[in-house]
Scaffold this motif. Structure first.
Motif, PDB file in Angstrom:
ATOM      1  N   SER A 493       1.044  12.794  -2.604  1.00 15.24           N
ATOM      2  CA  SER A 493       0.088  11.690  -2.601  1.00 15.24           C
ATOM      3  C   SER A 493       0.832  10.427  -2.213  1.00 15.24           C
ATOM      4  O   SER A 493       1.986  10.224  -2.601  1.00 15.24           O
ATOM      5  CB  SER A 493      -0.549  11.535  -3.987  1.00 15.24           C
ATOM      6  OG  SER A 493      -1.505  10.504  -4.013  1.00 15.24           O
ATOM      7  N   VAL A 494       0.173   9.567  -1.422  1.00 14.81           N
ATOM      8  CA  VAL A 494       0.814   8.337  -0.982  1.00 14.81           C
ATOM      9  C   VAL A 494      -0.244   7.258  -0.800  1.00 14.81           C
ATOM     10  O   VAL A 494      -1.383   7.543  -0.437  1.00 14.81           O
ATOM     11  CB  VAL A 494       1.598   8.559   0.334  1.00 14.81           C
ATOM     12  CG1 VAL A 494       0.681   8.989   1.460  1.00 14.81           C
ATOM     13  CG2 VAL A 494       2.385   7.320   0.730  1.00 14.81           C
ATOM     14  N   SER A 495       0.126   6.013  -1.084  1.00 15.88           N
ATOM     15  CA  SER A 495      -0.761   4.875  -0.886  1.00 15.88           C
ATOM     16  C   SER A 495       0.092   3.692  -0.463  1.00 15.88           C
ATOM     17  O   SER A 495       1.245   3.554  -0.891  1.00 15.88           O
ATOM     18  CB  SER A 495      -1.522   4.557  -2.181  1.00 15.88           C
ATOM     19  OG  SER A 495      -2.420   3.494  -2.000  1.00 15.88           O
ATOM     20  N   VAL A 496      -0.463   2.837   0.384  1.00 11.68           N
ATOM     21  CA  VAL A 496       0.299   1.716   0.927  1.00 11.68           C
ATOM     22  C   VAL A 496      -0.449   0.408   0.693  1.00 11.68           C
ATOM     23  O   VAL A 496      -1.674   0.359   0.750  1.00 11.68           O
ATOM     24  CB  VAL A 496       0.580   1.924   2.438  1.00 11.68           C
ATOM     25  CG1 VAL A 496      -0.697   2.001   3.238  1.00 11.68           C
ATOM     26  CG2 VAL A 496       1.507   0.851   2.974  1.00 11.68           C
ATOM     27  N   ALA A 497       0.315  -0.634   0.370  1.00  9.15           N
ATOM     28  CA  ALA A 497      -0.224  -1.989   0.208  1.00  9.15           C
ATOM     29  C   ALA A 497       0.156  -2.807   1.429  1.00  9.15           C
ATOM     30  O   ALA A 497       1.327  -2.869   1.810  1.00  9.15           O
ATOM     31  CB  ALA A 497       0.325  -2.631  -1.064  1.00  9.15           C
ATOM     32  N   ASN A 498      -0.820  -3.426   2.046  1.00  9.55           N
ATOM     33  CA  ASN A 498      -0.600  -4.132   3.314  1.00  9.55           C
ATOM     34  C   ASN A 498      -0.383  -5.626   3.153  1.00  9.55           C
ATOM     35  O   ASN A 498      -0.138  -6.320   4.130  1.00  9.55           O
ATOM     36  CB  ASN A 498      -1.804  -3.909   4.235  1.00  9.55           C
ATOM     37  CG  ASN A 498      -1.857  -2.486   4.740  1.00  9.55           C
ATOM     38  OD1 ASN A 498      -0.882  -1.977   5.253  1.00  9.55           O
ATOM     39  ND2 ASN A 498      -3.005  -1.843   4.586  1.00  9.55           N
ATOM     40  N   ASP A 499      -0.498  -6.136   1.950  1.00  4.11           N
ATOM     41  CA  ASP A 499      -0.425  -7.582   1.742  1.00  4.11           C
ATOM     42  C   ASP A 499       1.033  -8.040   1.791  1.00  4.11           C
ATOM     43  O   ASP A 499       1.886  -7.524   1.085  1.00  4.11           O
ATOM     44  CB  ASP A 499      -1.035  -7.941   0.384  1.00  4.11           C
ATOM     45  CG  ASP A 499      -1.222  -9.436   0.220  1.00  4.11           C
ATOM     46  OD1 ASP A 499      -1.190 -10.148   1.234  1.00  4.11           O
ATOM     47  OD2 ASP A 499      -1.397  -9.879  -0.921  1.00  4.11           O
ATOM     48  N   GLY A 500       1.352  -9.025   2.625  1.00  2.00           N
ATOM     49  CA  GLY A 500       2.693  -9.581   2.680  1.00  2.00           C
ATOM     50  C   GLY A 500       3.516  -9.032   3.819  1.00  2.00           C
ATOM     51  O   GLY A 500       3.133  -8.125   4.544  1.00  2.00           O
ATOM     52  N   ALA A 501       4.722  -9.614   3.978  1.00  2.00           N
ATOM     53  CA  ALA A 501       5.591  -9.241   5.092  1.00  2.00           C
ATOM     54  C   ALA A 501       6.308  -7.924   4.859  1.00  2.00           C
ATOM     55  O   ALA A 501       6.796  -7.310   5.804  1.00  2.00           O
ATOM     56  CB  ALA A 501       6.620 -10.348   5.315  1.00  2.00           C
ATOM     57  N   LYS A 502       6.408  -7.504   3.599  1.00  2.00           N
ATOM     58  CA  LYS A 502       7.096  -6.259   3.271  1.00  2.00           C
ATOM     59  C   LYS A 502       6.098  -5.269   2.666  1.00  2.00           C
ATOM     60  O   LYS A 502       5.875  -5.282   1.452  1.00  2.00           O
ATOM     61  CB  LYS A 502       8.239  -6.518   2.286  1.00  2.00           C
ATOM     62  CG  LYS A 502       9.347  -7.386   2.841  1.00  2.00           C
ATOM     63  CD  LYS A 502      10.459  -7.556   1.811  1.00  2.00           C
ATOM     64  CE  LYS A 502      11.595  -8.400   2.376  1.00  2.00           C
ATOM     65  NZ  LYS A 502      12.683  -8.573   1.376  1.00  2.00           N
ATOM     66  N   PRO A 503       5.479  -4.468   3.502  1.00  2.00           N
ATOM     67  CA  PRO A 503       4.517  -3.485   2.972  1.00  2.00           C
ATOM     68  C   PRO A 503       5.151  -2.596   1.906  1.00  2.00           C
ATOM     69  O   PRO A 503       6.296  -2.159   2.031  1.00  2.00           O
ATOM     70  CB  PRO A 503       4.125  -2.679   4.210  1.00  2.00           C
ATOM     71  CG  PRO A 503       4.395  -3.591   5.364  1.00  2.00           C
ATOM     72  CD  PRO A 503       5.597  -4.384   4.964  1.00  2.00           C
ATOM     73  N   THR A 504       4.388  -2.350   0.849  1.00  2.00           N
ATOM     74  CA  THR A 504       4.843  -1.544  -0.280  1.00  2.00           C
ATOM     75  C   THR A 504       4.102  -0.218  -0.278  1.00  2.00           C
ATOM     76  O   THR A 504       2.917  -0.160   0.048  1.00  2.00           O
ATOM     77  CB  THR A 504       4.581  -2.290  -1.602  1.00  2.00           C
ATOM     78  OG1 THR A 504       5.277  -3.539  -1.585  1.00  2.00           O
ATOM     79  CG2 THR A 504       5.037  -1.476  -2.797  1.00  2.00           C
ATOM     80  N   LEU A 505       4.807   0.836  -0.653  1.00  2.00           N
ATOM     81  CA  LEU A 505       4.111   2.109  -0.808  1.00  2.00           C
ATOM     82  C   LEU A 505       4.523   2.756  -2.105  1.00  2.00           C
ATOM     83  O   LEU A 505       5.624   2.536  -2.634  1.00  2.00           O
ATOM     84  CB  LEU A 505       4.377   3.049   0.372  1.00  2.00           C
ATOM     85  CG  LEU A 505       5.766   3.622   0.562  1.00  2.00           C
ATOM     86  CD1 LEU A 505       5.667   5.045   1.091  1.00  2.00           C
ATOM     87  CD2 LEU A 505       6.534   2.783   1.571  1.00  2.00           C
ATOM     88  N   VAL A 506       3.611   3.556  -2.644  1.00  2.00           N
ATOM     89  CA  VAL A 506       3.900   4.425  -3.782  1.00  2.00           C
ATOM     90  C   VAL A 506       3.605   5.853  -3.322  1.00  2.00           C
ATOM     91  O   VAL A 506       2.716   6.088  -2.502  1.00  2.00           O
ATOM     92  CB  VAL A 506       3.059   4.062  -5.021  1.00  2.00           C
ATOM     93  CG1 VAL A 506       3.448   2.708  -5.562  1.00  2.00           C
ATOM     94  CG2 VAL A 506       1.573   4.121  -4.725  1.00  2.00           C
ATOM     95  N   PHE A 507       4.363   6.788  -3.846  1.00  2.00           N
ATOM     96  CA  PHE A 507       4.160   8.170  -3.446  1.00  2.00           C
ATOM     97  C   PHE A 507       4.614   9.099  -4.573  1.00  2.00           C
ATOM     98  O   PHE A 507       5.442   8.738  -5.419  1.00  2.00           O
ATOM     99  CB  PHE A 507       4.928   8.496  -2.161  1.00  2.00           C
ATOM    100  CG  PHE A 507       6.420   8.314  -2.266  1.00  2.00           C
ATOM    101  CD1 PHE A 507       7.242   9.355  -2.663  1.00  2.00           C
ATOM    102  CD2 PHE A 507       6.998   7.091  -1.967  1.00  2.00           C
ATOM    103  CE1 PHE A 507       8.606   9.180  -2.767  1.00  2.00           C
ATOM    104  CE2 PHE A 507       8.365   6.913  -2.066  1.00  2.00           C
ATOM    105  CZ  PHE A 507       9.180   7.963  -2.469  1.00  2.00           C
ATOM    106  N   ALA A 508       4.038  10.289  -4.581  1.00  2.00           N
ATOM    107  CA  ALA A 508       4.454  11.348  -5.495  1.00  2.00           C
ATOM    108  C   ALA A 508       4.805  12.562  -4.668  1.00  2.00           C
ATOM    109  O   ALA A 508       4.170  12.838  -3.640  1.00  2.00           O
ATOM    110  CB  ALA A 508       3.326  11.679  -6.478  1.00  2.00           C
ATOM    111  N   GLY A 509       5.822  13.284  -5.099  1.00  2.00           N
ATOM    112  CA  GLY A 509       6.229  14.459  -4.346  1.00  2.00           C
ATOM    113  C   GLY A 509       7.206  15.320  -5.114  1.00  2.00           C
ATOM    114  O   GLY A 509       7.705  14.949  -6.186  1.00  2.00           O
ATOM    115  N   THR A 510       7.454  16.504  -4.565  1.00  2.00           N
ATOM    116  CA  THR A 510       8.374  17.446  -5.180  1.00  2.00           C
ATOM    117  C   THR A 510       9.397  17.904  -4.141  1.00  2.00           C
ATOM    118  O   THR A 510       9.251  17.655  -2.948  1.00  2.00           O
ATOM    119  CB  THR A 510       7.643  18.694  -5.713  1.00  2.00           C
ATOM    120  OG1 THR A 510       7.149  19.461  -4.601  1.00  2.00           O
ATOM    121  CG2 THR A 510       6.481  18.307  -6.608  1.00  2.00           C
TER     122      THR A 510
END
Length: 823
Positions: A493-510
């Motif tokens: 699972s992954v999600s990305v935040a587009n706000d700001g100059a440094k995009p942030t993402l969170v992810f889960a994995g194995t």
């Protein structure tokens, strides 16, 4: 299927403490208590005694000591007799190296209750146990010590081989229950400003059976703290407003809005059902509203309207609506006999990107997708195109991204016009504002699975790359793909935040031997913030075998990717049985830690496991995946046979006479097909396999559509050789390998008849075959107990055939009664 004794796996046996029939040495037993019932609970009294005991056992299994109403009680050796009255707890470690049966006898205790790995087995002084290869903890609760009888625990094995080891182990092998029950993240949704995370988790508990414990939490990313929590009425279709101030979602037949500032909830729409796919459009919401088809309960027949009518949901009709949040008024945006699905929106242009699928069988893959632009201001629709291999689209500045197969728009994405390509090998395209379409991933070997916008025009791209599932950053200006260093093999699972100059993402994995973890990171840095760690929560005291890569070059010069799982406590001087696993269809076998195919569990039970990726798999380039088309085993079988031979040559510790193979769905077909081509395997298992290509093509839910890719342009009337000669059923007389067929009796994708055809053929031919059906199970065996029964059946079969140990199989299916005396 009958319910089986719960199965756990564990560490290798030590030489000390071994017993077939003897009193268990008290130095291996620990005691807690006596605990006075005046200051604590009475274990066997009251209407809630069972619940009180179960709660106590959960605590005792996890802790070295307990503080009970101000008094501290610790585990100690049970070598001395208790000097006061009260309830007692005893625990003893147990390890096995094979399926073991016997009786545990408890002496000297009042009302003993026997628990195995925290689950009640029986309340009695004599308790029968059936233990698969693994590690266990036996815990006995009792109301007290009997005055005139000395305490003892005795083990009586059913046979001489039924020995147990009672030596304590600090770490245990992985168990089936851990792999199924452990808490995992099912979804992540990051707010656009990157400050808040909506996280959903799933876990199971034995007492709740097939009912999952599902929780959704709103978390503050900076410190990972929980701000809000749902469990009974969890949100679905949750989406963030562009300013991150509100979270819209569906729950309790309502569309609700969570206000982040004060965590209050407003009801936008009440008493509304069948709503999904919420999407912010300015200060309003776009949503999908489905009208389920209701059949005539009195009807005695059904006239099919199309091949798709075999799908139970096909006559449902879904259309798009717009919700004005100020007034609560809903406005219908689309209508018609075909369902409409939202892909993306472009508010500046007052437009939505939508898709529909009219019935059209004219060309492979015998389906059609319409890509349509809808003007929200006047509801005018513009047809952008009709495509055969369409996978999705997203708006970007001055154009849009499109996902589709390599044959999209007359082969626009093909690397080489002369080769056959597999349209399940996803490609990425760009359509500019003038309608010109150009390929972006033609020379990018990973298969495109999903795309997410980063900023106005760049992308986060989820791909299949060999047996890995990483994510890439696509820079549109440079037309370049850059792999993101996530540190895990498989992104779940992954999600990305587009706000700001440094995009942030969170992810889960194995990873292959690492349980699920979740992280936060920025695209400009490889530094990660750990958000979730299943390993620490559920596998802290678990020991796993090692994994090694094993590739070989086949006779055509193709590199065939593979990996090998080694048993726990691996000894290179021993000879091990081995299991060979593959899919052989259009997808590689990923490096998931767990799932329906528990490679780590098989290794824990004493097998060397070889997983390989034969020709036809996506993620290795178009030429490689294209060999899946119109082959049905032709290349894959050769790779599996050649790979197994290379594997045996390179691994001297594997006994070449004790190698089994298995696969599911297309892999189940591969197993049956291999049995007609080779006798290299000592035993085989086919789960939900296809034995007759024509019957699957005409009857399976997705048979004709899948065959439209896998057998592109070929039909039973124009390619009899493919449909007959490649069908294992028509070559059943060539099979000599003992074959286990497993199938869910409610399988809609590959109907259960596919296993019945082969079972009937092999029975009439006098071949060794077993057929096990799982009641009410579809293509995947998903429910908890059925999953355990399925895993047990599979390994019991291979224990029978590869280890010469029929006891487990005979205990599951006593009517089969394989001769134990000959094993």
């Amino acid at each position: 299927m009958k319910t089986l004794t719960l199965v756990f796996t564990g560490l290798a046996l030590a030489l000390s403490g071994m017993s077939h029939s003897a009193e268990i040495d008290k130095s291996h037993i620990k005691r807690l208590g006596p605990v006075s019932s005046n200051s604590a609970l009475a274990l066997s009294k009251g209407p809630n005694a069972d619940v009180l005991r179960a709660n106590l056992v959960a605590k005792l299994s996890q802790q070295d000591s307990l503080n009970i109403f101000g008094d501290k009680y610790a585990w100690s050796e049970a070598t001395s007799s208790p000097d006061k009255s009260g309830w007692l707890a005893y625990q003893v470690p147990v390890a096995t190296q094979r399926f073991t049966q016997g009786t545990l006898t408890i002496k000297g205790l009042d009302n003993p209750q026997v628990y195995l790995n925290g689950q009640l087995v029986k309340s009695a002084s004599e308790v029968p146990l059936n233990l698969a290869n693994g590690d266990y903890q036996i815990l006995v609760l009792a109301d007290g010590q009997q005055a005139n009888t000395e305490f003892s625990l005795d083990w009586q094995g059913k046979r001489d081989i039924d020995t147990l080891d009672f030596s304590a182990q600090t770490r245990q092998r992985v168990s089936a229950e851990q792999l199924y029950d452990a808490k995992t993240i099912s979804s992540l949704t990051l707010s656009p400003n990157g400050k808040y995370l909506l996280q959903s988790t799933t876990e199971y508990q034995p007492a709740k059976g097939d009912t999952a414990i599902q929780v959704t939490e709103l978390r503050q990313v900076s410190d990972n703290s929980v701000l809000y929590r749902w469990q009974d009425a969890r949100p679905s279709s949750a989406v963030w407003s562009s300013n991150s101030k509100q979270l819209a979602f569906v729950a309790n037949k309502q569309i609700q809005l969570l206000n982040i500032a004060d965590l209050s909830i407003d009801i936008a729409v009440d008493n509304i059902e069948n709503i999904a796919d919420l999407h912010w459009y300015g200060d309003s919401l776009i949503l999908s509203w489905t009208k389920p088809f209701k059949a005539d309960d009195k009807a005695t027949s059904k006239r099919y309207q199309a091949i798709e009518d075999r799908w139970s949901y096909w006559r449902n009709n879904s259309q798009l609506y717009q919700l004005d949040l100020d007034s609560g008024v809903l406005r219908q945006l689309t209508d018609g006999p075909l369902s409409t699905y939202l892909l993306d929106s472009h508010q500046d242009n007052n437009s939505l990107l939508v898709t529909r699928s009219p019935v059209d069988y004219a060309e492979p893959a015998h389906s059609l997708s319409q890509l349509i632009e809808l003007d929200v201001s006047n509801l005018k629709e513009t047809l952008i195109g009709e495509y055969r291999t369409f996978g999705g689209a997203l708006y970007a500045d001055n154009g849009m991204y499109i996902m589709a197969g390599a044959n999209f728009m007359d082969g626009l994405g093909k690397q080489d016009k002369s080769i056959e390509v597999n349209d399940y090998d996803g490609q990425l395209y760009w359509r500019d504002s003038k309608g010109k379409v150009s390929p972006l991933s033609k020379n990018f070997n990973p298969a495109i699975n999903n795309i997410m916008k980063v900023g106005d025009e760049d992308l986060l791209v989820a791909v299949t790359e060999g047996d890995y599932s990483p994510i890439y950053y696509f820079d549109k200006g440079r037309k370049s793909f850059t792999k993101i260093d996530t540190g895990v093999d498989m992104i779940n699972s992954v999600s990305v935040a587009n706000d700001g100059a440094k995009p942030t993402l969170v992810f889960a994995g194995t990873s292959a031997t690492v349980p699920q973890k979740a992280y936060k990171m920025t695209l400009k840095s490889s530094r990660k913030q750990l958000l979730f760690d299943s390993q620490a929560q559920s596998y802290a005291n678990t020991r796993l075998g090692k994994i090694e890569d094993f590739d070989f070059t086949n006779k055509h010069g193709h590199n065939i990717d593979g990996r090998v799982y080694l048993p726990v406590d691996f000894d290179a001087n021993k000879k091990y049985p081995a299991l060979v696993y593959y899919y052989g269809g259009t997808s590689p076998v990923g490096r998931h830690f767990t799932g329906r195919w528990p490679f780590n569990l098989w290794a824990a039970q004493g097998y060397v496991v070889y997983v390989l990726q034969p020709n036809g798999a996506t993620g290795y380039g178009q030429g490689f995946s294209g060999r899946h088309v119109n082959a049905w085993g032709e290349y894959s079988a050769d790779d599996i046979i050649e790979g197994t031979q290379a594997f045996l040559k390179a691994h001297h510790f594997v006994d070449p006479k004790r190698v089994g193979n298995m696969g599911a769905s297309y892999g189940g077909f591969m197993t049956m097909y291999l049995a007609t081509q080779t006798d290299i395997f000592a035993a085989s298992m086919s789960h939900a396999g296809i034995s007759n290509l024509s019957s699957y093509w005409g009857h399976g839910w997705w048979g004709y559509g899948y065959s439209g890719v896998a057998s592109r342009g070929s039909f039973p009337w124009n390619n009899r050789e493919l449909y007959v000669e490649h069908s294992p059923l028509y070559n059943a007389d060539k099979i000599t390998t003992p074959l286990l067929l497993i199938h869910g009796d409610a399988d809609t994708n590959v109907p259960v008849g596919e296993s019945h055809y082969m079972y009937t053929a092999l029975k009439l031919l006098g071949k060794e075959v077993e057929l096990v059906e799982f009641k009410d199970q579809d293509h995947h065996i998903n429910s908890r107990q059925a999953r355990f029964d399925w895993w047990n059946t599979t390994i019991a079969w291979f224990d029978l055939k590869l280890k010469g140990e029929p006891q487990w199989w005979n205990s599951l299916y006593p009517d089969s009664a394989y001769d134990e005396a000959k094993q």
